[in-house]
Every structure is written in structure tokens, then in C-alpha cells.
Design an enzyme around this catalytic site. Structure first.
Site, PDB file in Angstrom:
ATOM      1  N   HIS A   1       0.822  -1.216   0.000  1.00  0.00           N
ATOM      2  CA  HIS A   1       0.000   0.000   0.000  1.00  0.00           C
ATOM      3  C   HIS A   1       0.859   1.271   0.000  1.00  0.00           C
ATOM      4  O   HIS A   1       0.696   2.154  -0.831  1.00  0.00           O
ATOM      5  CB  HIS A   1      -0.885   0.043   1.259  1.00  0.00           C
ATOM      6  CG  HIS A   1      -1.711  -1.173   1.512  1.00  0.00           C
ATOM      7  ND1 HIS A   1      -2.844  -1.490   0.796  1.00  0.00           N
ATOM      8  CD2 HIS A   1      -1.569  -2.158   2.438  1.00  0.00           C
ATOM      9  CE1 HIS A   1      -3.371  -2.613   1.276  1.00  0.00           C
ATOM     10  NE2 HIS A   1      -2.618  -3.039   2.255  1.00  0.00           N
TER      11      HIS A   1
HETATM   12  O1  RIB Z   1      -4.573   0.078   5.101  1.00  0.00           O
HETATM   13  C1  RIB Z   1      -3.199   0.033   4.760  1.00  0.00           C
HETATM   14  C2  RIB Z   1      -2.428   0.965   5.621  1.00  0.00           C
HETATM   15  O2  RIB Z   1      -2.567   0.566   6.984  1.00  0.00           O
HETATM   16  C3  RIB Z   1      -0.922   0.941   5.329  1.00  0.00           C
HETATM   17  O3  RIB Z   1      -0.368   2.199   5.587  1.00  0.00           O
HETATM   18  C4  RIB Z   1      -0.392  -0.059   6.319  1.00  0.00           C
HETATM   19  O4  RIB Z   1       0.945   0.212   6.717  1.00  0.00           O
HETATM   20  C5  RIB Z   1      -1.305   0.148   7.488  1.00  0.00           C
HETATM   21  O5  RIB Z   1      -0.767   1.188   8.261  1.00  0.00           O
END
Ligand code: RIB
Ligand code: CA
Length: 312
Positions: free
Chosen positions: A242
């Protein structure tokens, strides 16, 4: 080549670790500061982990400061140890070198100093709860013109990834997310789950990272618990990077294809708390957010791997 002055606000976090290395291994990224909120794990661990990852990348030149240990209004009610491990680095923190030194300033103070000293506008990539950035905008509204844009990994127009309807970074502090996503002063590019979950790094990608040198092997090891969690929850041998997508967009503007729309965040205490809701009304008020909903996902994954593996 044009270099992008960059502040990264991060809650390492295993995908944060990849995103940080991506930035450190990208010549286009002029990383002026790393700031840390609570998030995947407690602030003491996210702060230590950010400094560990910078040590792995050999970057003692980048100041790292801790910020918000709590969300703004209501306490965070969901953490992510099953995804990131209790240590926040997939239970592999012992594989890392000693952390780089901690900057004595608070995250907001460090961000403010970087913005005040910059001779050109600075991009802020926020890849954890948005609390530090919300505080920065509240304490230093006069510095908003010095921020070129905020690139935020946050939100989901569809399903979330928490017990409720929300994506994790928003669920951790919905009020902070609402503040950042609805303010008119700084352009925001949002990188939501709708895109990041369509850009999964599979076994070939992960094996290539692991085979790229001893430090890449350490980074790949960090992802193993996360990989097992993906197999368990989604039935795929792959992981969503992500945060790396958001940092790649911050470094290479335009990599992700966006659609502009106002975004609201549900800040009630009901089951939809933390939902990010596009306001499609013709008379919608408030600034449009540039929501990244499309990309050449193969090219994105290749770009991330090519850069991260420079770590060796
Ligand atoms: O939903 C994904 C996010 O939440 C990313 O930043 C991951 O590191 C968690 O923090
Ligand atoms: Ca994160």
C-alpha cells in the site's frame, strides 16, 4: 533530473518499510525528514522501526522525529499485529542494525522547520494515520503554501480492511483524516485500497527482492508474516505494498491515474466510522481530492522492485 523535496510520515509497519527504502533508493526523492505517528503498533515501536529502516538503508542524514502517540478525539480501537507483528516489522526487528539517532524535535516541529527552511514547496507523503499532518495544518496554517501537495495512502471507496467499513489509516484517526481530506489549502492525492489491493506483489516479486542482496533479504524477511496473513485472509500468495504505491506517486508524479472528487470521512461512532465517502452531489462543497483509482500495476510493481533492490 528534478528532485522532489519530500517529508514522509510513516507508522512502520512492514509496507512502510518497503516504502521508506523505495524513497531512500530513489534519486528523485530529496527526503528532508521522516516523521512518525502511532499506527500499526505503538509510537515507541513505530519510531524505533523507522530509525531501524533508515539504518538498514544507511541513511543517517535524514532526521527522524516522533509525533502523535494518540488519535485526536477518540482512542484507536484496532491495531494490526496480525499483519505487522507485535514489533511492527514482521517479528524480524532483531535482523536490523542499530537504529539511527532520534531527532529531539516533535514531528510537527521538524515538519515546520523543514517547510520554513525550504526554498521550494515540499511534498508530504503520509502513509499512516494522518494525525501528524492534521496537527501540522492546525498549528501552522501559515506554512500550507509551502506544501506542494499531500500524497496520502488512506481510505477506500469500497470495502475497508478493518473490522468495520474503514481503511486502517483512516480508522486509526477519522477526525484527522477528515481534517486533511476536506481542507482547501493544500492539494491532496489519495491512494486508497481500491488501487493498492489491485497491485499485489506476488511470489516472483518477493523472491526477486529476497535474492537481491543481504539487506534486501532482511526487507523480504519482514514481509513474510504479512505474506502469510494475506494467504490466510485472502487466499493469495502475494502482498499489498500500500504505502510504496503512495511514495512512488510522490516521487514520480502522475504514476497513478486519478479522478477528482470531494471526500468526506464518517466521524460518527457508528459501524461506518472511518468510511471515506465520495461526495457525488452536483452541489458538493469542499475541495476535490485527487483519488488514485488506476495505474499500470505491472509497471508500478517493476518500478518499485527495481528501486528497492538497489539496497543490495
Ligand atoms: O490500510 C493500509 C495501511 O494501513 C498501510 O499504511 C499499512 O501500513 C497500514 O498502516
Ligand atoms: Ca503504514
Amino acid at each position: 533530473m528534478p528532485r522532489i523535496p519530500l517529508i514522509i510520515d510513516t507508522d512502520p509497519g512492514v509496507d512502510d518499510a518497503v516504502a521508506l527504502v523505495l524513497a531512500m533508493q530513489s534519486p528523485e526523492a530529496d527526503v528532508r525528514a521522516v516523521t512518525v505517528p502511532f499506527g500499526n503498533v505503538e509510537i515507541e515501536k513505530t519510531f524505533l522501526n523507522a530509525r531501524r529502516v533508515l539504518a538498514l538503508a544507511g541513511r543517517t542524514d535524514v532526521p527522524v522525529a516522533a509525533g502523535a502517540a494518540r488519535s485526536l478525539v477518540h482512542l484507536q480501537d484496532e491495531w494490526a499485529p496480525e499483519w505487522h507483528g507485535a514489533d511492527g516489522l514482521g517479528m524480524r526487528s532483531a535482523d536490523f542494525p542499530a537504529p539511527v539517532a532520534a531527532d529531539p524535535r516533535s514531528a510537527v516541529a521538524l515538519m515546520a522547520d523543514v517547510l520554513a527552511e525550504a526554498t521550494e514547496p515540499v511534498t508530504i507523503a503520509t502513509i499512516g494515520p494522518l494525525t501528524n499532518v492534521a496537527l501540522l495544518l492546525a498549528v501552522h496554517p501559515e506554512l500550507a503554501p509551502r506544501i506542494s501537495r499531500i500524497v496520502a495512502m488512506a481510505g477506500s471507496l469500497g470495502a475497508g480492511n478493518t473490522r468495520g467499513r474503514a481503511e486502517f489509516n483512516v480508522s486509526a484517526d477519522p477526525e484527522a483524516a477528515h481534517r486533511v481530506l476536506t481542507q482547501p489549502d493544500v492539494p491532496v492525492t489519495l491512494v486508497p485500497l481500491d488501487l493498492t489491493m489491485r497491485c499485489l506483489a506476488g511470489a516472483t516479486w518477493l523472491d526477486a527482492l529476497a535474492a537481491s542482496g543481504p539487506r534486501c533479504a532482511t526487507l523480504a524477511g519482514v514481509l513474510e508474516l504479512y505474506r502469510a496473513a494475506f494467504r490466510e485472509r485472502y487466499g493469495v500468495d502475494a502482498v499489498a505494498l500500500h504505502d510504496a504505491l503512495a511514495v512512488l506517486e510522490a516521487i514520480l508524479p502522475g504514476t497513478l491515474r486519478t479522478t477528482s472528487m470531494p471526500i468526506r470521512v464518517a466521524c460518527d461512532l457508528g459501524p461506518a466510522r472511518g468510511a471515506t465517502i465520495p461526495d457525488g452531489r452536483p452541489d458538493a462543497v469542499g475541495p476535490a481530492v485527487h483519488v488514485a483509482l488506476d495505474a499500470d500495476t505491472d509497471a508500478v510493481l517493476t518500478e518499485i522492485l527495481d528501486r528497492v533492490r538497489r539496497l543490495g
